[in-house]
Design a protein around this motif. Structure first.
Motif, mmCIF file in Angstrom:
data_model
loop_
_atom_site.group_PDB
_atom_site.id
_atom_site.type_symbol
_atom_site.label_atom_id
_atom_site.label_comp_id
_atom_site.label_asym_id
_atom_site.label_seq_id
_atom_site.Cartn_x
_atom_site.Cartn_y
_atom_site.Cartn_z
ATOM 1 N N ASP A 170 0.845 -1.196 0.000
ATOM 2 C CA ASP A 170 0.000 0.000 0.000
ATOM 3 C C ASP A 170 0.880 1.246 0.000
ATOM 4 O OD1 ASP A 170 -2.495 -1.152 -0.095
ATOM 5 O OD2 ASP A 170 -2.797 -1.167 2.074
ATOM 6 N N ARG A 209 0.012 4.344 -1.427
ATOM 7 C CA ARG A 209 -0.705 5.611 -1.284
ATOM 8 C C ARG A 209 -2.093 5.391 -0.684
ATOM 9 N NH1 ARG A 209 -2.791 7.643 -7.222
ATOM 10 N NH2 ARG A 209 -3.301 5.625 -8.131
ATOM 11 N N GLY A 210 -2.177 4.352 0.124
ATOM 12 C CA GLY A 210 -3.449 4.055 0.770
ATOM 13 C C GLY A 210 -3.237 3.223 2.013
ATOM 14 N N THR A 214 -8.338 3.506 1.717
ATOM 15 C CA THR A 214 -8.110 4.833 1.143
ATOM 16 C C THR A 214 -7.279 4.766 -0.134
ATOM 17 O OG1 THR A 214 -6.046 5.239 2.335
ATOM 18 C CG2 THR A 214 -8.107 5.813 3.467
ATOM 19 N N LYS A 215 -7.290 5.882 -0.844
ATOM 20 C CA LYS A 215 -6.438 6.081 -2.002
ATOM 21 C C LYS A 215 -6.045 7.552 -1.999
ATOM 22 C CE LYS A 215 -6.400 4.904 -6.945
ATOM 23 N NZ LYS A 215 -7.246 4.356 -8.041
ATOM 24 N N LEU A 234 -3.368 11.217 -4.725
ATOM 25 C CA LEU A 234 -4.323 10.897 -5.779
ATOM 26 C C LEU A 234 -4.753 12.197 -6.437
ATOM 27 C CD1 LEU A 234 -6.457 8.947 -7.169
ATOM 28 C CD2 LEU A 234 -7.980 9.544 -5.258
ATOM 29 N N GLU A 248 -12.869 7.230 -10.442
ATOM 30 C CA GLU A 248 -13.215 6.065 -9.629
ATOM 31 C C GLU A 248 -14.677 6.096 -9.199
ATOM 32 O OE1 GLU A 248 -11.382 3.208 -6.175
ATOM 33 O OE2 GLU A 248 -10.160 4.272 -7.623
ATOM 34 N N ASN A 297 -3.892 -6.611 -7.799
ATOM 35 C CA ASN A 297 -5.164 -5.910 -7.991
ATOM 36 C C ASN A 297 -6.357 -6.859 -7.989
ATOM 37 O OD1 ASN A 297 -4.098 -3.351 -8.113
ATOM 38 N ND2 ASN A 297 -3.948 -3.292 -10.335
ATOM 39 N N ASP A 341 -9.777 -0.729 -7.245
ATOM 40 C CA ASP A 341 -8.550 -0.029 -7.630
ATOM 41 C C ASP A 341 -8.548 0.311 -9.118
ATOM 42 O OD1 ASP A 341 -6.255 1.280 -7.117
ATOM 43 O OD2 ASP A 341 -4.965 -0.473 -6.992
#
Length: 452
Positions: free
Chosen positions: A92, A94-95, A113-114, A129, A137, A254, A263
């Motif tokens: 992970d 960026r999340g 989160t993202k 993001l 998304e 993914n 994602d």
């Protein structure tokens, strides 16, 4: 914090795995938090719809801990095959998993989160993001939910006031943090990491966690886990095809073990039934093209089976893995019948109908969204010419599963091709005008009601 006491049921099952799967992290301290999207329909299922906008922003923009759940965010560890190349340097980046709750069906749900900031797995990335990525998304998850594809749901999008540099967007561009709700963020890559490190105890613990918390079984049998994942991912692949959806990056990190799509990066909806249609500009070989998605997902599940060899015998794993195709075939038929709006007949008739439809779609290059709109309920308009006669003849035996009385059928088909995505983003970028997005979400949900 006015959380709905009847519906909010916090959980913290991830903590049972200790440090095997994750690292505690902190969210970025953003310059600002401007609420752009809140999904109260999804929030109501986990008792969070009663939050005020200010409380919502504190929870999903500043990540103030929700009562009774994880004391701090956890960045998950995993490896994965990316375009068939093994990469042990991911996770992970960026999340993180921010909280866990139970929904109205008593399923364990993760709030992930993202764009929430850097973690030990960010490498050279900034952990952020883009706002456009968040808008995309929202559109992907809303559309897939309406089209009966198992998917994460976009719970929240908050603009965060930073200017980001990106190579695939006009830069600098606006930043955001997104929160998604889904039934587990455990990826095939999580098992690959444990196999890479020969961590048998960790592998057994993760198998038990998934079976207990995500499948409701008191078991640590790796064959049971693989059997579930084969079934769920075969269904996912079939629903992708019926929706005309191309994920774009079906790497093993993914694919989660509950068979939910999530994602969303370079996704697209195919305009026609074109097996070679790709979503990612960098997918030069068409590895994840529209028609190759079942193969790609099956290949990823093979990596799960290979990882489970750490604690299970090969032969039964292979035997279970080989059930993917026999499970996929009835699922793609069922998914396409659902999209056609008709009830099944015999398996032989159903296969013949689907084959006639695929041949006509491919030969005619008919627009997919228009076709499924026109034919819903089992009647093909006369405007479809002689090339469609074999399909029309096969369709005559089918009864509608739902009539066309919903007001959606009085308008035009709801689609989500790339030009419309750009048209929805353009007024946001140019004038901070969100009306096109809001209108599109409403239209998608109306379509979902008509199809459901």
């Amino acid at each position: 914090m006015p959380i709905n006491p009847q519906a909010y049921r916090p959980a913290s099952a991830l903590l049972d795995l200790g440090p095997t799967l994750s690292d505690p992290v902190a969210a970025a301290d953003f310059p600002e938090t401007r609420l752009r999207f809140r999904n109260d329909r999804a929030a109501a299922e986990v008792g969070l719809d009663t939050l005020t906008d200010a409380e919502w922003t504190q929870a999903f923009g500043r990540f103030a801990p929700l009562p009774g759940t994880l004391p701090q965010p956890l960045a998950l560890r995993y490896h994965g095959h990316q375009f068939r190349q093994y990469n042990p340097d991911i996770g992970d980046g960026r999340g993180f998993t921010f909280a866990q709750t139970r929904d109205v069906d008593d399923r364990l749900m993760d709030l992930g989160t993202k764009g929430s900031g850097t973690t030990p797995y960010s490498r050279s990335g900034d952990g952020r993001l883009t706002l456009k990525g968040g808008v995309r998304e929202i559109l992907a998850t809303e559309m897939l939910e309406a089209l009966n594809v198992p998917t994460s749901r976009t719970l929240s999008l908050i603009e965060t006031g930073e200017r980001l540099m990106r190579g695939d967007e006009p830069s600098p561009t606006r930043s955001a943090v997104l929160v998604r709700l889904n039934h587990g963020h455990i990826r095939i890559g999580s098992f690959q990491r444990l196999a890479y490190h020969q961590d048998e105890a960790g592998m057994r613990a993760l198998v038990r966690y998934v079976l207990t918390n995500l499948y409701g079984e008191d078991s640590d049998d790796p064959l049971r886990l693989l059997d579930h994942v084969v079934g769920r991912t075969a269904t996912l692949a079939a629903r992708y095809m019926a929706a005309g959806f191309v994920h774009g990056v079906l790497n093993s990190d993914n694919i989660n073990v509950t068979g939910e799509s999530f994602d969303y990066g370079p996704w697209r909806f195919a305009p026609t039934w074109d097996p070679g249609f790709t979503a990612a500009y960098f997918d030069h070989a068409g590895l994840y093209a529209f028609g190759r998605q079942p193969e790609a997902i099956h290949w990823d599940v093979m990596q799960l089976a290979a990882s489970l060899r750490l604690i299970a015998e090969s032969d039964p794993l292979i035997a279970t893995l080989e059930t993917f195709a026999p499970r996929y075939q009835p699922q793609i038929t069922a998914a396409l019948l659902w999209r056609l709006g008709v009830l099944p007949c015999t398996p032989e008739d159903d296969r013949a109908l689907v084959q006639a439809m695929e041949r006509a779609l491919h030969a005619s290059a008919a627009p997919l969204d228009r076709f499924f709109f026109d034919v819903f309920g089992g009647t093909l308009p006369d405007s479809y010419g002689e090339a469609w006669q074999p399909f029309r003849d096969a369709l005559a035996a089918y009864a509608p599963r739902k009539d066309r009385s919903h007001r959606y059928w009085q308008g035009e088909p709801c689609s989500m091709l790339i030009d419309e995505v750009e048209a929805i983003w353009s007024p946001i970028a140019d004038a901070d005008d969100w009306r096109a997005l809001e209108g599109k979400v409403a239209a998608i949900r109306e379509m979902g009601d008509a199809l459901a």
